[in-house]
Design a protein around this motif. Structure first.
Motif, PDB file in Angstrom:
ATOM      1  N   UNK A   1      -1.761   1.683  -6.614  1.00  0.00           N
ATOM      2  CA  UNK A   1      -1.602   0.419  -5.877  1.00  0.00           C
ATOM      3  C   UNK A   1      -0.955   0.651  -4.515  1.00  0.00           C
ATOM      4  N   UNK A   2       0.029   1.542  -4.473  1.00  0.00           N
ATOM      5  CA  UNK A   2       0.686   1.838  -3.199  1.00  0.00           C
ATOM      6  C   UNK A   2      -0.276   2.509  -2.224  1.00  0.00           C
ATOM      7  N   UNK A   3      -1.160   3.383  -2.730  1.00  0.00           N
ATOM      8  CA  UNK A   3      -2.153   4.034  -1.863  1.00  0.00           C
ATOM      9  C   UNK A   3      -3.126   3.006  -1.313  1.00  0.00           C
ATOM     10  N   UNK A   4      -3.600   2.093  -2.164  1.00  0.00           N
ATOM     11  CA  UNK A   4      -4.534   1.062  -1.717  1.00  0.00           C
ATOM     12  C   UNK A   4      -3.880   0.148  -0.686  1.00  0.00           C
ATOM     13  N   UNK A   5      -2.605  -0.202  -0.898  1.00  0.00           N
ATOM     14  CA  UNK A   5      -1.905  -1.037   0.082  1.00  0.00           C
ATOM     15  C   UNK A   5      -1.762  -0.326   1.419  1.00  0.00           C
TER      16      UNK A   5
ATOM     17  N   UNK B   1      -7.743  -1.177   7.353  1.00  0.00           N
ATOM     18  CA  UNK B   1      -8.620  -2.147   6.701  1.00  0.00           C
ATOM     19  C   UNK B   1      -9.229  -1.541   5.452  1.00  0.00           C
ATOM     20  N   UNK B   2      -9.346  -2.316   4.406  1.00  0.00           N
ATOM     21  CA  UNK B   2      -9.757  -1.803   3.096  1.00  0.00           C
ATOM     22  C   UNK B   2     -11.182  -1.254   3.087  1.00  0.00           C
TER      23      UNK B   2
ATOM     24  N   UNK C   1      -8.212   8.478   3.228  1.00  0.00           N
ATOM     25  CA  UNK C   1      -7.714   8.399   1.848  1.00  0.00           C
ATOM     26  C   UNK C   1      -6.719   9.527   1.586  1.00  0.00           C
ATOM     27  N   UNK C   2      -7.032  10.735   2.022  1.00  0.00           N
ATOM     28  CA  UNK C   2      -6.135  11.868   1.820  1.00  0.00           C
ATOM     29  C   UNK C   2      -4.810  11.661   2.548  1.00  0.00           C
ATOM     30  N   UNK C   3      -4.869  11.157   3.771  1.00  0.00           N
ATOM     31  CA  UNK C   3      -3.646  10.900   4.534  1.00  0.00           C
ATOM     32  C   UNK C   3      -2.812   9.816   3.871  1.00  0.00           C
ATOM     33  N   UNK C   4      -3.459   8.789   3.343  1.00  0.00           N
ATOM     34  CA  UNK C   4      -2.736   7.712   2.661  1.00  0.00           C
ATOM     35  C   UNK C   4      -2.088   8.223   1.378  1.00  0.00           C
ATOM     36  N   UNK C   5      -2.788   9.100   0.655  1.00  0.00           N
ATOM     37  CA  UNK C   5      -2.219   9.646  -0.578  1.00  0.00           C
ATOM     38  C   UNK C   5      -1.005  10.526  -0.280  1.00  0.00           C
ATOM     39  N   UNK C   6      -1.079  11.360   0.748  1.00  0.00           N
ATOM     40  CA  UNK C   6       0.048  12.222   1.107  1.00  0.00           C
ATOM     41  C   UNK C   6       1.248  11.408   1.573  1.00  0.00           C
ATOM     42  N   UNK C   7       1.000  10.431   2.439  1.00  0.00           N
ATOM     43  CA  UNK C   7       2.100   9.615   2.956  1.00  0.00           C
ATOM     44  C   UNK C   7       2.744   8.802   1.838  1.00  0.00           C
ATOM     45  N   UNK C   8       1.931   8.283   0.929  1.00  0.00           N
ATOM     46  CA  UNK C   8       2.471   7.504  -0.189  1.00  0.00           C
ATOM     47  C   UNK C   8       3.275   8.396  -1.128  1.00  0.00           C
TER      48      UNK C   8
END
Length: 126
Positions: free
Chosen positions: A52-56, A63-64, A74-81
């Protein structure tokens, strides 16, 4: 002395220097992620919270719809999360001198052996 020059007041002077320069490298992204505790991801609730945090984060960044198709986003969002949500490991830093990797310390083993010998000889713990 055969190697001395006649009427010379020159003497050999020696100097030994040691220069130490400490270069501090920036930690790469992989080592930062390896220093995090991933035990919360082993539970269903922990995985759901992380997803959920990655999707947010994806929705907030670009934008989704647009970000879901881009692998790099997606990879950058997963690492940052992961860096934001997951806590640091308890022993992520320097282990210190004499600390063992796998929980075995030669110093502890010698101490146990020494105390067993004292007990066998009847000296007790003194």
């Amino acid at each position: 002395c055969p190697f001395q020059l006649v009427n010379s007041d020159h003497r050999a002077v020696g100097c030994r220097m040691q220069v130490v320069a400490s270069i501090r490298r920036k930690a790469d992204q992989r080592s930062k992620l390896l220093g995090r505790c991933h035990s919360s991801l082993y539970t269903e609730g922990g995985r759901r919270d992380y997803a959920d945090a990655v999707v947010q984060r994806l929705a907030a960044d670009t934008g989704a719809e647009a970000s879901a198709s881009s692998y790099s986003a997606v990879a950058a969002a997963m690492e940052a999360t992961a860096l934001e949500v997951l806590p640091k490991k308890a022993n992520a830093g320097h282990r210190g001198r004499g600390a063992a990797r796998h929980g075995f310390s030669a110093r502890d083993a010698l101490g146990r052996r020494r105390s067993r010998r004292r007990a066998e000889l009847g000296r007790g713990e003194a």
